[in-house]
Design a protein around this motif. Structure first.
Motif, PDB file in Angstrom:
ATOM      1  N   PHE A   1       0.847  -1.194   0.000  1.00 20.04           N
ATOM      2  CA  PHE A   1       0.000   0.000   0.000  1.00 20.04           C
ATOM      3  C   PHE A   1       0.892   1.257   0.000  1.00 20.04           C
ATOM      4  CE2 PHE A   1      -2.209  -3.311   2.497  1.00 20.04           C
ATOM      5  CZ  PHE A   1      -3.294  -3.521   1.665  1.00 20.04           C
ATOM      6  N   PRO A   2       1.559   1.564  -1.122  1.00 22.73           N
ATOM      7  CA  PRO A   2       2.492   2.713  -1.164  1.00 22.73           C
ATOM      8  C   PRO A   2       1.836   4.042  -0.844  1.00 22.73           C
ATOM      9  CG  PRO A   2       2.016   1.888  -3.380  1.00 22.73           C
ATOM     10  CD  PRO A   2       1.459   0.864  -2.425  1.00 22.73           C
ATOM     11  N   ALA A   3       0.537   4.162  -1.116  1.00 25.81           N
ATOM     12  CA  ALA A   3      -0.143   5.437  -0.838  1.00 25.81           C
ATOM     13  C   ALA A   3      -0.217   5.718   0.659  1.00 25.81           C
ATOM     14  CB  ALA A   3      -1.566   5.420  -1.436  1.00 25.81           C
ATOM     15  N   ASN A   4      -0.066   4.678   1.447  1.00 30.13           N
ATOM     16  CA  ASN A   4      -0.175   4.839   2.904  1.00 30.13           C
ATOM     17  C   ASN A   4       1.202   4.825   3.589  1.00 30.13           C
ATOM     18  OD1 ASN A   4      -3.029   4.861   2.789  1.00 30.13           O
ATOM     19  ND2 ASN A   4      -3.063   2.613   2.751  1.00 30.13           N
ATOM     20  N   SER A   5       2.261   5.094   2.818  1.00 33.87           N
ATOM     21  CA  SER A   5       3.626   5.018   3.373  1.00 33.87           C
ATOM     22  C   SER A   5       3.827   5.960   4.550  1.00 33.87           C
ATOM     23  CB  SER A   5       4.650   5.349   2.271  1.00 33.87           C
ATOM     24  OG  SER A   5       4.607   4.387   1.253  1.00 33.87           O
ATOM     25  N   PHE A   6       3.316   7.187   4.457  1.00 35.01           N
ATOM     26  CA  PHE A   6       3.509   8.146   5.557  1.00 35.01           C
ATOM     27  C   PHE A   6       2.843   7.653   6.832  1.00 35.01           C
ATOM     28  CE2 PHE A   6       2.209  11.870   8.053  1.00 35.01           C
ATOM     29  CZ  PHE A   6       3.458  12.436   8.286  1.00 35.01           C
ATOM     30  N   GLU A   7       1.580   7.149   6.666  1.00 30.47           N
ATOM     31  CA  GLU A   7       0.881   6.633   7.850  1.00 30.47           C
ATOM     32  C   GLU A   7       1.630   5.445   8.454  1.00 30.47           C
ATOM     33  OE1 GLU A   7      -0.464   7.370   5.000  1.00 30.47           O
ATOM     34  OE2 GLU A   7      -2.100   8.797   5.375  1.00 30.47           O
ATOM     35  N   LEU A   8       2.215   4.613   7.587  1.00 32.87           N
ATOM     36  CA  LEU A   8       2.977   3.463   8.079  1.00 32.87           C
ATOM     37  C   LEU A   8       4.246   3.916   8.813  1.00 32.87           C
ATOM     38  CD1 LEU A   8       2.600   1.086   5.000  1.00 32.87           C
ATOM     39  CD2 LEU A   8       1.528   0.822   7.255  1.00 32.87           C
ATOM     40  N   PHE A   9       4.879   4.987   8.303  1.00 31.85           N
ATOM     41  CA  PHE A   9       6.064   5.543   8.981  1.00 31.85           C
ATOM     42  C   PHE A   9       5.704   6.039  10.384  1.00 31.85           C
ATOM     43  CE2 PHE A   9       8.456   9.402  10.064  1.00 31.85           C
ATOM     44  CZ  PHE A   9       9.723   8.865  10.212  1.00 31.85           C
ATOM     45  N   ILE A  10       4.575   6.752  10.456  1.00 30.93           N
ATOM     46  CA  ILE A  10       4.129   7.238  11.766  1.00 30.93           C
ATOM     47  C   ILE A  10       3.839   6.070  12.693  1.00 30.93           C
ATOM     48  CG2 ILE A  10       2.305   8.499  12.987  1.00 30.93           C
ATOM     49  CD1 ILE A  10       4.264  10.274  11.451  1.00 30.93           C
ATOM     50  N   THR A  11       3.242   5.014  12.140  1.00 29.89           N
ATOM     51  CA  THR A  11       2.964   3.815  12.936  1.00 29.89           C
ATOM     52  C   THR A  11       4.258   3.200  13.457  1.00 29.89           C
ATOM     53  OG1 THR A  11       0.972   3.366  11.629  1.00 29.89           O
ATOM     54  CG2 THR A  11       1.877   1.531  12.916  1.00 29.89           C
ATOM     55  N   ALA A  12       5.306   3.170  12.590  1.00 31.78           N
ATOM     56  CA  ALA A  12       6.600   2.615  13.009  1.00 31.78           C
ATOM     57  C   ALA A  12       7.196   3.405  14.162  1.00 31.78           C
ATOM     58  CB  ALA A  12       7.569   2.596  11.827  1.00 31.78           C
ATOM     59  N   VAL A  13       7.148   4.744  14.033  1.00 36.26           N
ATOM     60  CA  VAL A  13       7.684   5.593  15.105  1.00 36.26           C
ATOM     61  C   VAL A  13       6.894   5.372  16.395  1.00 36.26           C
ATOM     62  CG1 VAL A  13       8.013   7.969  15.889  1.00 36.26           C
ATOM     63  CG2 VAL A  13       8.560   7.340  13.529  1.00 36.26           C
ATOM     64  N   GLY A  14       5.555   5.386  16.262  1.00 40.17           N
ATOM     65  CA  GLY A  14       4.719   5.181  17.453  1.00 40.17           C
ATOM     66  C   GLY A  14       4.933   3.818  18.071  1.00 40.17           C
ATOM     67  N   GLY A  15       5.099   2.802  17.205  1.00 39.69           N
ATOM     68  CA  GLY A  15       5.332   1.453  17.721  1.00 39.69           C
ATOM     69  C   GLY A  15       6.647   1.333  18.446  1.00 39.69           C
ATOM     70  N   THR A  16       7.692   2.004  17.895  1.00 39.69           N
ATOM     71  CA  THR A  16       9.011   1.979  18.544  1.00 39.69           C
ATOM     72  C   THR A  16       8.927   2.574  19.949  1.00 39.69           C
ATOM     73  OG1 THR A  16      10.116   2.177  16.403  1.00 39.69           O
ATOM     74  CG2 THR A  16      11.403   2.738  18.371  1.00 39.69           C
TER      75      THR A  16
END
Length: 303
Positions: A38-53
Motif C-alpha cells: 500500500f504505497p499510498a499509505n507510506s507516511f501513515e505506516l512511517f508514523i505507525t513505526a515511530v509510534g510502535g518503537t
C-alpha cells in the motif's frame, strides 16, 4: 549475591531484551511489507513505526519496572535508578558494586586516626605513679568536663580547676599531668604518606576533630600533618564538637561540600553516625588496614 542468583538475573534481562528486539524487528518487517503493498499509505505506516518503537520501548520499561517491583531489586526502571548499581554497608553508606571514583573528599578525625592519643604515656613521662594513671584518667579524660578543652570556650586553667574541684584528692597529679598537653599526641608514621597519596590521586583531604588549642600549640612537630591537608575544622576554633550536627553542617558549608561525595573517618562510632545523619558517608576506624579496605569498597582509587 550467589552465582545462581546472578545467572538468573542476567537470564531475565536477556529474555526481556530478546522479546523487545523480536517485537521491534517483527513490526518493522510487517510495516516494510505493507509499505510495498500500500504505497499510498507510506507516511501513515512511517508514523505507525515511530509510534510502535516508542510504545514497545515504554512497554519494555514497564515490564522491567514490574519485575523490579515484585523481586525487590533495583533496575534501570526503578524510581531511584541512580542507585541501581549500589549496595549499602551497615551504616547506610551507598557502596558501588563496581568501584567508581565518585568520592571527591576524604575527611579525617585526628586522635587515634592520624595521631595516637597518648595521655597514659604523657602522664608516665611526667612522673605520675603507674598505679595512679588510670585513676587520674577517670578524673580527667573520661569525664564530661574534658569536652570543654575541645569546645574552646573556657580557658585551659578554668577547666583544670574544675577537674580538681571534682577530684580534689588527685589535684596534685591533675596539675602535674595536664597543666600543659606536651606529649599528649604522637604522630603516626602512616599519616603524612596517606594524605600525600590521597592528594596525588586528586582527592581533597580535610580534618574534622574535637581538639584543644593547648594540644595543638604544645605539639607542633606531632601535628605536622596539618601542613599537608587542604583545611578542616578543629573544634576549639569554632566552639562546636562532634557528634553535634552543627559541626558537620559547618564543614559542609565552609568547604562547599557535596555530602554524598565525602567520606568521614573517625575512631568513635557515634561521631561516624553523626556524619552519616548529615549525608556524609562514614567509616568507623579500627585499623589502617581496615580503613583502607573500606575506602576501596567506596571506590577510592589505589593510593
Amino acid at each position: 549475591m550467589s552465582d545462581n542468583n546472578s545467572a538468573n538475573k542476567w537470564t531475565a534481562k536477556r529474555i526481556v531484551a530478546i522479546i523487545g528486539i523480536v517485537l521491534l524487528v517483527g513490526m518493522y518487517i510487517a510495516l516494510f511489507i505493507l509499505a510495498f503493498i500500500f504505497p499510498a499509505n507510506s507516511f501513515e505506516l512511517f508514523i505507525t513505526a515511530v509510534g510502535g518503537t516508542v510504545g514497545i520501548t515504554i512497554l519494555i520499561w514497564l515490564m522491567i519496572w514490574v519485575i523490579g517491583l515484585f523481586t525487590g531489586r533495583h533496575t534501570i526502571a526503578s524510581l531511584d535508578a541512580m542507585t541501581s548499581n549500589q549496595d549499602h554497608d551497615k551504616y547506610g553508606n551507598a557502596v558501588p558494586r563496581k568501584p567508581s571514583s565518585y568520592i571527591d573528599t576524604i575527611i579525617f578525625d585526628i586522635g587515634n586516626v592520624l595521631v595516637d592519643f597518648s595521655w597514659r604515656q604523657m602522664l608516665a613521662d611526667k612522673g605520675i605513679p603507674e598505679d595512679l594513671i588510670e585513676k587520674v584518667g577517670d578524673a580527667t579524660v573520661r569525664t564530661d568536663i574534658w569536652n570543654e578543652f575541645d569546645r574552646g570556650i573556657m580557658s585551659h586553667e578554668e577547666i583544670i580547676d574544675k577537674l580538681c574541684e571534682q577530684s580534689p584528692e588527685l589535684s596534685e597529679y591533675i596539675h602535674m599531668g595536664f597543666d600543659d598537653f606536651k606529649g599528649i599526641v604522637k604522630l603516626r608514621s602512616t599519616s603524612i604518606p596517606l594524605i600525600e597519596g590521597l592528594k596525588k590521586a586528586h582527592y581533597r583531604v580535610l580534618v574534622l576533630s574535637n581538639f584543644s588549642k593547648n594540644a595543638v600549640d604544645t605539639n607542633k612537630v606531632e601535628m605536622a600533618f596539618l601542613d599537608y591537608v587542604d583545611g578542616g575544622i578543629l573544634s576549639y576554633k569554632d566552639h562546636v564538637i562532634k557528634p553535634d550536627s552543627d559541626i558537620y553542617e559547618l564543614i559542609i558549608k565552609r568547604y562547599d561540600l557535596t555530602p554524598d561525595k565525602c567520606v568521614f573517618i573517625d575512631d568513635t562510632e557515634k561521631n561516624v553516625i553523626g556524619a552519616i545523619r548529615s549525608g556524609i558517608k562514614g567509616i568507623h576506624f579500627q585499623s589502617i588496614e581496615q580503613m583502607m579496605d573500606e575506602l576501596k569498597k567506596l571506590g577510592i582509587k589505589r593510593i
